[in-house]
Design a protein around this motif. Sequence first.
Motif, PDB file in Angstrom:
ATOM      1  N   GLY A 173     -23.530  98.431 -60.036  1.00  0.00           N
ATOM      2  CA  GLY A 173     -24.147  97.476 -60.885  1.00  0.00           C
ATOM      3  C   GLY A 173     -24.009  96.029 -60.214  1.00  0.00           C
ATOM      4  N   GLY A 174     -24.894  96.278 -58.988  1.00  0.00           N
ATOM      5  CA  GLY A 174     -24.698  95.175 -58.039  1.00  0.00           C
ATOM      6  C   GLY A 174     -23.555  94.755 -57.149  1.00  0.00           C
ATOM      7  N   PHE A 175     -24.060  93.778 -56.156  1.00  0.00           N
ATOM      8  CA  PHE A 175     -22.887  94.241 -54.955  1.00  0.00           C
ATOM      9  C   PHE A 175     -21.917  93.367 -55.249  1.00  0.00           C
ATOM     10  CE2 PHE A 175     -26.018  90.374 -54.170  1.00  0.00           C
ATOM     11  CZ  PHE A 175     -25.316  89.859 -54.082  1.00  0.00           C
ATOM     12  N   LEU A 176     -21.921  92.815 -56.448  1.00  0.00           N
ATOM     13  CA  LEU A 176     -21.488  91.733 -56.637  1.00  0.00           C
ATOM     14  C   LEU A 176     -19.961  92.723 -56.408  1.00  0.00           C
ATOM     15  CD1 LEU A 176     -22.271  88.093 -57.607  1.00  0.00           C
ATOM     16  CD2 LEU A 176     -20.930  88.612 -56.047  1.00  0.00           C
ATOM     17  N   ASN A 177     -19.761  93.879 -57.506  1.00  0.00           N
ATOM     18  CA  ASN A 177     -18.991  94.699 -58.084  1.00  0.00           C
ATOM     19  C   ASN A 177     -18.689  95.054 -56.465  1.00  0.00           C
ATOM     20  OD1 ASN A 177     -18.845  93.702 -60.563  1.00  0.00           O
ATOM     21  ND2 ASN A 177     -20.810  96.183 -60.631  1.00  0.00           N
ATOM     22  N   TRP A 178     -19.232  94.833 -55.370  1.00  0.00           N
ATOM     23  CA  TRP A 178     -17.985  95.939 -54.427  1.00  0.00           C
ATOM     24  C   TRP A 178     -16.378  95.858 -54.016  1.00  0.00           C
ATOM     25  CZ3 TRP A 178     -22.545  95.240 -49.860  1.00  0.00           C
ATOM     26  CH2 TRP A 178     -23.959  96.306 -50.786  1.00  0.00           C
ATOM     27  N   THR A 179     -15.958  96.158 -53.778  1.00  0.00           N
ATOM     28  CA  THR A 179     -14.368  95.680 -53.153  1.00  0.00           C
ATOM     29  C   THR A 179     -14.248  94.672 -52.485  1.00  0.00           C
ATOM     30  OG1 THR A 179     -14.581  98.046 -53.239  1.00  0.00           O
ATOM     31  CG2 THR A 179     -12.253  96.578 -52.280  1.00  0.00           C
ATOM     32  N   LEU A 180     -15.967  94.391 -51.225  1.00  0.00           N
ATOM     33  CA  LEU A 180     -15.937  92.937 -50.661  1.00  0.00           C
ATOM     34  C   LEU A 180     -15.885  91.889 -51.190  1.00  0.00           C
ATOM     35  CD1 LEU A 180     -17.058  92.486 -47.423  1.00  0.00           C
ATOM     36  CD2 LEU A 180     -19.282  93.033 -48.842  1.00  0.00           C
ATOM     37  N   PHE A 181     -16.326  92.294 -52.315  1.00  0.00           N
ATOM     38  CA  PHE A 181     -16.788  91.149 -52.560  1.00  0.00           C
ATOM     39  C   PHE A 181     -15.262  91.166 -53.614  1.00  0.00           C
ATOM     40  CE2 PHE A 181     -20.507  91.406 -51.861  1.00  0.00           C
ATOM     41  CZ  PHE A 181     -19.912  90.703 -50.537  1.00  0.00           C
ATOM     42  N   THR A 182     -14.986  91.888 -54.406  1.00  0.00           N
ATOM     43  CA  THR A 182     -13.602  92.100 -55.133  1.00  0.00           C
ATOM     44  C   THR A 182     -12.441  91.841 -55.130  1.00  0.00           C
ATOM     45  OG1 THR A 182     -13.917  94.063 -55.397  1.00  0.00           O
ATOM     46  CG2 THR A 182     -15.153  92.975 -57.147  1.00  0.00           C
ATOM     47  N   ASN A 183     -12.298  92.472 -53.770  1.00  0.00           N
ATOM     48  CA  ASN A 183     -10.475  92.700 -52.409  1.00  0.00           C
ATOM     49  C   ASN A 183     -11.400  92.475 -51.421  1.00  0.00           C
ATOM     50  OD1 ASN A 183      -8.490  92.086 -52.391  1.00  0.00           O
ATOM     51  ND2 ASN A 183      -7.832  95.265 -53.642  1.00  0.00           N
ATOM     52  N   LEU A 240     -17.505 106.411 -41.977  1.00  0.00           N
ATOM     53  CA  LEU A 240     -18.597 105.155 -42.310  1.00  0.00           C
ATOM     54  C   LEU A 240     -18.647 105.178 -43.849  1.00  0.00           C
ATOM     55  CD1 LEU A 240     -20.709 105.529 -39.100  1.00  0.00           C
ATOM     56  CD2 LEU A 240     -19.570 103.003 -40.021  1.00  0.00           C
ATOM     57  N   VAL A 241     -19.167 106.754 -44.158  1.00  0.00           N
ATOM     58  CA  VAL A 241     -19.448 107.397 -45.523  1.00  0.00           C
ATOM     59  C   VAL A 241     -18.023 107.099 -46.673  1.00  0.00           C
ATOM     60  CG1 VAL A 241     -19.704 108.773 -47.531  1.00  0.00           C
ATOM     61  CG2 VAL A 241     -21.334 108.837 -45.580  1.00  0.00           C
ATOM     62  N   LEU A 242     -17.241 106.927 -46.075  1.00  0.00           N
ATOM     63  CA  LEU A 242     -16.223 106.783 -46.710  1.00  0.00           C
ATOM     64  C   LEU A 242     -16.233 105.660 -46.739  1.00  0.00           C
ATOM     65  CD1 LEU A 242     -12.995 107.796 -47.917  1.00  0.00           C
ATOM     66  CD2 LEU A 242     -12.215 107.384 -45.242  1.00  0.00           C
ATOM     67  N   TYR A 243     -15.939 104.317 -45.797  1.00  0.00           N
ATOM     68  CA  TYR A 243     -15.793 103.266 -45.854  1.00  0.00           C
ATOM     69  C   TYR A 243     -16.770 102.734 -46.754  1.00  0.00           C
ATOM     70  CZ  TYR A 243     -12.179 101.881 -42.882  1.00  0.00           C
ATOM     71  OH  TYR A 243     -11.113 101.648 -42.653  1.00  0.00           O
ATOM     72  N   MET A 244     -17.687 103.427 -46.314  1.00  0.00           N
ATOM     73  CA  MET A 244     -19.032 102.367 -47.811  1.00  0.00           C
ATOM     74  C   MET A 244     -18.458 102.587 -49.131  1.00  0.00           C
ATOM     75  SD  MET A 244     -23.366 104.293 -47.335  1.00  0.00           S
ATOM     76  CE  MET A 244     -22.213 105.995 -48.638  1.00  0.00           C
ATOM     77  N   ASN A 245     -18.166 104.230 -48.481  1.00  0.00           N
ATOM     78  CA  ASN A 245     -17.661 104.341 -50.415  1.00  0.00           C
ATOM     79  C   ASN A 245     -16.654 103.161 -51.144  1.00  0.00           C
ATOM     80  OD1 ASN A 245     -20.036 106.233 -50.917  1.00  0.00           O
ATOM     81  ND2 ASN A 245     -18.191 108.047 -50.444  1.00  0.00           N
ATOM     82  N   LEU A 246     -15.539 102.923 -49.762  1.00  0.00           N
ATOM     83  CA  LEU A 246     -14.173 102.448 -50.676  1.00  0.00           C
ATOM     84  C   LEU A 246     -14.651 100.809 -50.754  1.00  0.00           C
ATOM     85  CD1 LEU A 246     -11.334 104.153 -48.876  1.00  0.00           C
ATOM     86  CD2 LEU A 246     -12.118 104.558 -51.380  1.00  0.00           C
ATOM     87  N   PHE A 247     -15.632 100.128 -50.133  1.00  0.00           N
ATOM     88  CA  PHE A 247     -15.683  99.078 -49.939  1.00  0.00           C
ATOM     89  C   PHE A 247     -17.026  98.464 -49.822  1.00  0.00           C
ATOM     90  CE2 PHE A 247     -13.021  99.829 -46.807  1.00  0.00           C
ATOM     91  CZ  PHE A 247     -11.083  99.960 -47.152  1.00  0.00           C
ATOM     92  N   PHE A 248     -18.333  99.426 -49.435  1.00  0.00           N
ATOM     93  CA  PHE A 248     -19.534  98.185 -49.933  1.00  0.00           C
ATOM     94  C   PHE A 248     -20.312  98.928 -51.207  1.00  0.00           C
ATOM     95  CE2 PHE A 248     -17.576  98.415 -45.918  1.00  0.00           C
ATOM     96  CZ  PHE A 248     -17.864  96.701 -44.743  1.00  0.00           C
ATOM     97  N   GLY A 249     -19.617  99.991 -51.942  1.00  0.00           N
ATOM     98  CA  GLY A 249     -19.977 100.243 -53.258  1.00  0.00           C
ATOM     99  C   GLY A 249     -21.439 101.830 -52.678  1.00  0.00           C
TER     100      GLY A 249
END
Lengths: 304, 209, 593, 151, 387, 177
Positions: A173-183, A240-249
């Motif tokens: 639901g939007g990139f602002l929900n990514w962990t990258l931005f949330t944490n 990479l997939v793991l990181y993508m999943n955990l931190f980049f939505g």
Amino acid sequence: MEPTLLGRIGYAFLSLFVITNYGLLLIGSMARISAKVQGRVGQPVYQPYIDIIKSSVKRNAISHGIMFYLGPVFRLAGGVGTYMFIPAVFGSVVFRNFSDSGDLLLVMYFIFFGQLGMALGAGEGGHPYSAIGVSRGLAQMTAFEVPFALSVIAVAIQYGTLDINAIVGAQQGGFLNWTLFTNPLAVVAAIIAFLGMSMHNPFSVVIAPQEIPIGPPTEYQANLLGMLQTNRAIFNGAKLVLYMNLFFGGATNILVMVVKTFLIYFINVFVGQAFPRFRTDQSIRFFLGVPTLIGIASVIIAAV
Amino acid sequence: MSDKKIIPAPLANEGLPPDERGLFCDAAPREYEPARGIMEDFANWARSESLWILGFGTGCGAIELRPLMTSRFDMYRYGIQPRPTPRQSSVFVIGGYASVKTLKRIVRSYEQMMGPKFVVALGSCTINGGMYWDSYNTIKRIDQYIPVDVYITGCMPRPEALLAGFQELKKIIRAGRAEGQNEYARNFEWFKANQKKVIKDWNMPDYNW
Amino acid sequence: MDIKDFIAPFAVWKRAFEKPFTVKKPIDERPGAPRYRGFHINDADKCVGCGTCEAICMNRAIDLVPVEGRDAKEGDSGLRPRVDYGRCCWCALCVDICPSGSLNMSNEYVWIDSDPDVFRYTPGVEPKPWDGSALGYRRAEGYRLLDGTRVPMPELDHHEAVKSFLELVRGWSREQAEKEADRCVSCGLCIASCPAHMEIPGYIKAVRDGDLETGLRLLYQTNPFPEACGRICTHRCEEACSIGTDGDPVAIRWLKRYIADQVELADYSKALPRKEASSGKRVAIVGAGPGGLSAAYYLALLGHEVTVHEKDEAAGGMLRYGIPEYRLPYPALDKDIGYIESLGVKIERGAPVGEGRSLASLRERFDAVFLSTGLPAAYGLDVPGEKHPRVLDGVAVLAAATRGQVLGLGARVAVVGGGNVAMDAARTALRNGASVDILYRRREEDMPADPDEIREAKAEGARLVEKAIPLEVKDAGGKARFVWNEATMVQKEAGKRPVPEPIPGAIHEEIYDSVISAIGQGPELSYIAEADGVEIRRFKPVVDRDGLATAAGKAPVFAGGDLVNDRKDAISAIADGHRAASAIDRLLSGKGA
Amino acid sequence: MNTASFQETLDFAIGRERAAVEFYRELTGKAAFAAQKSALAEFMAMEEGHVAMLTGMKSRGAVNLSPGAAVDLGLARRLAAEEEPTAAMDFQDILVAAIKKEERSGDLYRSLVAAALDPDVKAIFERLEAEESRHKRYFEELYETQVARDN
Amino acid sequence: MRRQNEHVIPPETRATPDLSSGKYLVMWQGPQHPGITGNMSLRLVADGDTVVDCETHVGYLHRGFEKLMERRLWMQNFPLVCRIAVPEPDFNEYCYAAALEELAGVTVPEKAVWLRTLSLEMIRLASFLMWIGGQAGAFGHGTIAQWSVTMRDYVLDLFEELSGGRIYHMYIIPGGVRGDVPDGFLDHVLETMQVIKKNLDDIELVMFHNAVFKMRAVGLGYIPPDWVDKYGITGPNARSAGVARDLRKDLGYLAYPQLDFKLITGGRSDAFERAELRLAEMYQSIDLIRQIVARMPKDGPFRERLPNPLHWKIPAGETYVAAECTRGEYGFYVVSDGGDKPRRVAVRGPSYTHAVSVMERLVRGVNIADVAGLMVSLHTYPPEIER
Amino acid sequence: MNELAKELAARYGARDWHDRRGDLSSTVVDPIRLHDTLAWLKDSAGYAHLSFATAVDNIERGVFTLTYTVRNHEQGHSLMVHADVDRANPVVDSIHLLWGQGWTYQREMKEWFGIDFPGSPRVDEEFVLEGWEGPPMMRRDFDSLAYSDATYEGRPGRVTHDPATRMQERLYPEAGK
């Protein structure tokens, strides 16, 4: 429609096939990008394929005992295992793998498992550089696991779950929900750990050609080397997939996955081309320094 | 091949300390039958397109490998890259003259390589002694000691010549004519006799693959 | 360490947006530089196979090999360099040193093969892709390893020279001689061209090493007239000299003279081989010229008793009576003859063979006879009026000069002919204060005389009239009116030398005090009787390779020198003498023919 | 061409050659030493050879001589041999005499060519003239290489 | 990370580790090892990650030059000598030629002097460029090597144009040089210098302002100033220790006295400073090359005529001719007995001390990972050790 | 520099001083005093830098001539100190305590010439050779080419011709019969 178990296994193989090829092409294209920085053209993108074929059709091979064989097998198992319990594409039937059967801890275990298996096998090779490489690898792994674990903890705390599917779901639901931005702190710590995990400069202490050529795989050759090369593609893809999943939505379709993982991987190359290599002790000290502090901070932030 | 009398090779791994013997194989080298038809062609294609050079600069020739492996000539784009361990390398570049001391390492490294393995010899020194034809410490013909696939003459051959040499090697591999490994196994005793004639302190394993 | 240390390294990425350093197609795109030392090329026609490249090559990469269709000939061994690229280090010293400049390098540098035995080839003979390459290493302008310039020989100034019979060429100092000897590359191409096949590189090396006694010994191996030959030899060796292919040939003749000049006659016996024990055989030699005396020397050395019969009052033959003093001073000649005599050779002077001392009687008294009577008789002009008292014969004029007689040539002298006798006569006349015209039927370049002689004669003031066909000598009040027809050279037959064709009406005439005819000489053979059984063809005794004339009867008769050979120079006569001496020795000692 | 005139012409030519043989024989009589005799004998033999050659042609009935005249080196014309060779004759004298003799023959044939009416006879004379010029050339060359070497 | 100036000086005497104790790991670095300069090897004894003992082993490239030279004519040795130090052959050519000229009393024409200076300075630059790639590579920074080896190749292109050879130039021949500059060559030199200078700026930015490089190199391999005489250390290694010696200044050979350059010295004497100092010398080389191009006489003979090389004899005598190469004092000791071949030629390569005695001592106490970096920072070429 | 010559002569009996060049001289001492001479030169005369040490085989005189070249950087002068040691019994004092690199040169001289330096570290180890069985190869009486020909097989098929001989064969074979 929920596929049968047989169907899921089939899908898993398909998914594995795709990630293997993707991983190989990724390695190939990154080599070309590195070459560009170095002022040259670089190897063909498909070169990793040829290398693996070449290794596999070697006429003879040498063994140093059963553990020597098992090393690459364990490593491959680690790579495949890691990947199998991560959803490659969120919500996809084909690429969800067995992500519903395992959680983050299982994945982290698999990451370790490969390394340890490799350590066992390489040690059997009898070459001093293998042994040194293994010890370096394990030492560095222990070090980068600290910020990585801390950031994983932060994520787990943040989303209240260890289920990767759930974590990805929470970021939709939007990139602002990514962990990258949330944490962001957790992501920074994890990315730094990722540099170490990917063995790119300045953390390429394990295979460090000028120091301990080329570390653990020194004695590996022929089809065993082919196996290691294949695993490199799978394992890279999995991480990479793991990181993508955990931190980049995560990714909702394969294209997004490709773009995101490519960019995450590019961070490695971007840093790697600019810096020389740390000494092992420097690397450990580094991971236990600022990244760990960031990791702790991220945990605190997530907890608070 | 020379008609020199062949001295029988001593027992396997003789000359090694007992605790190190276990690290090496005891089987004599053997010939490997190429696969049939298209399978072998495909394998040869892969071998030719993925040439991994053993990073052992045995002589002056190594100096022209540097430009070749860096951006000016960029051999990576031809599928050629250096490899730091003999186990993973398929091409041995003999960089010119080989002193006796180096020859010993060459032989050992060569034997450690996995087949099919190829040897490219650079410069006049490998062909007939070159400018060290009267030296007491350099051999004159490398083909007495290990089988060679391609010779590149010159002193030093330029990177372009090296590249042309690798292209030639590729052709030979693709044509299925690069059978140095089998040649070595076939004439093993002859090679060993030659090696031992020159290398006076033989303290390395005879079987080492 | 500051923040810059973390940021600055990322500047590497700048390069990613620039053009790569990589050469797209290195093999095709990068030919060797214009000076690149690539594979060898050789102009096989220019090359003379001297092997200097082989000598300088420190890798022993060069072999000289015979090539198809190229046999040895004078000044060319017929061999060509073959390069072993299993040895070559591309230093190009061979190119730098190549005397003829035929060996060069292309800028081609790729040669790959799986067969190590192929890396050998003869450039210029075996075709290679880089043949005729315009680029590649060449000697830089003004850069040579060898010296193409001869050490200048000090000579009398021509204005001075013409005033006296002093020797013109003064000879070298030790330093000069060694410097000249240094130019030699010891290829040995010259040996074949020398009629006597002298060990030329050997004695030049001796000069270089300052070991003149060795030098003298080498000279005397094949030539007992080093003083004379060192001055007047026709030096055909120098024409073959590899250094002469692109520069001045090594002055072999002057070096020979240097050795002979430097060693005192008293020291000769130390350097030279001793006489062998007496064989008890006796050999008669007719004519004390270079041929006869050479035979005498070698025969005496071999232990035979030798008697030389000479018609003139002094020994030396043409060397004494035909060559003027300023070219060959008598003391130098006497030194050579003196040493021969010192070996016990008996020279009977003023003892012509003929009446009373017939060939037959010699054959009675001696075990072998060697005829070397040369060409003493001048041929006439064969034009109307040739018997005019002012028409003199060149050989006679020179002999008279030797004898110190008053020549009385007058103020204006014409010399007809273009050979060395003509030049000698002309220069003798000049030294007698005459003004001299040399009239020659063809052009200067056709003259058989030594170029040096012609040059010097002109420098001393002789006027050369080319293309002058003598027509007649008329009397002009006691003087001779010489009439000639101007000619033009016409190439009448392909491959032959052009023929002088009189230009109708272009008749010139001039009054001279003397006209010296020097168009050629013939032999004096009246002493050979039919009964001697010596086969003669066209006024030449017919001899085999050893100089043995087919003769019936008693002692074998050998013949040599100008009498027999076509070269008609001193060195050929000496060679004949030596050869005959060896043959006589074999015959007499029964070592088989 | 009628046979008779062919025979006649050749007979004439053979006569000339015979005369030449005689010429040399006469000279040989004057000779004093071996060298002269051998040279004269050689030339005489040459002329005898010509006689034999012409006789052969006569019996075959065909003249197969090349019509190409030899190059004239221009020596004969200017050589002055006023006197007959004597006992002291040297190689030059003998050669000059030979050259002069050949020149005279050539001149004779030339005038015969001019005088001949029968074209076939004319042709034979032309050929004979050419033959003589070749002989002369032979001697001239000998003269140049053996005698007047320096001229 | 060690702090600056906190130097550990390894003890002079060698410890004798008890190898049978099982506490130590014996390891060969080289000859087949990417972290070794050239074909030589180190026998390392490691206690954990730390090297406690080191033995150098050389001779893999021994060709017996000094023996071979005694068999060859004076001029025939000229192509041979350059092979002694492959990446920097011209110093061999110069020292050998200069020694012969001195013994034979030959004076070299002015033009040749300048051309020799040019080629020596160009090869210094080329050699440094190769080294800097190695130095960065030894610490794992491959990118620099990719650039700098290319830059070196540009210099080699110049050599190829000038002399006809890329690696072995064989240009400085006894008596002078083998040819004048080709048309347009000097312009090419200046253009190439421009390109190299620009690239050096990049290298400086990336390599010398690099946190990781500093962490690795600062404090590594400290050479105390008193070692300079003790171990015969020369060149940048000595200058970095603060000892102001440069044979280009001290001996004033060739055209160097007429060139304007300053002696560069340091004092911190660690791997990082040695690298910095060499970088400065590379800039200096570029400057010197530009000066040489500007001041070189346009015309004139470039070679003195010598006797026929096939019989050239040199008067009896001995001499030692040295020159400042990138690594330090490069010298030829030539003895003539008056014959046409040398009596003895001995070559003094700076690596002889640097790579053997200094290296053995410096490596003690160093982390295994740093051995390669330390070795490269001494800038050694094995072939000149063993000849 | 003559003062130095005098001083060396007085202290160590140095002789045969030659000024080879403005900045290079040579002198000869007895081998027994070599070490002391070098020590004095290093410590007291400012000749602190050892450029190199080597030996020359003067087989005609039956000696090895050792050459130690030391340099005084302050004065810009190099001095070559020679010492003749008996070829039959070549033993010289080691200088490894004077200069840290000295032992390498000594190891080299031991291997290449057979000159012994008792006490020098690793002096008996092989230096550049491995498994060498021949005599010390830098000795003049060791023939490198003969050894090479006997030990290392060359490529057959090479043959060369001497131009002069060839011309004799083709042009005048009868001569020299």
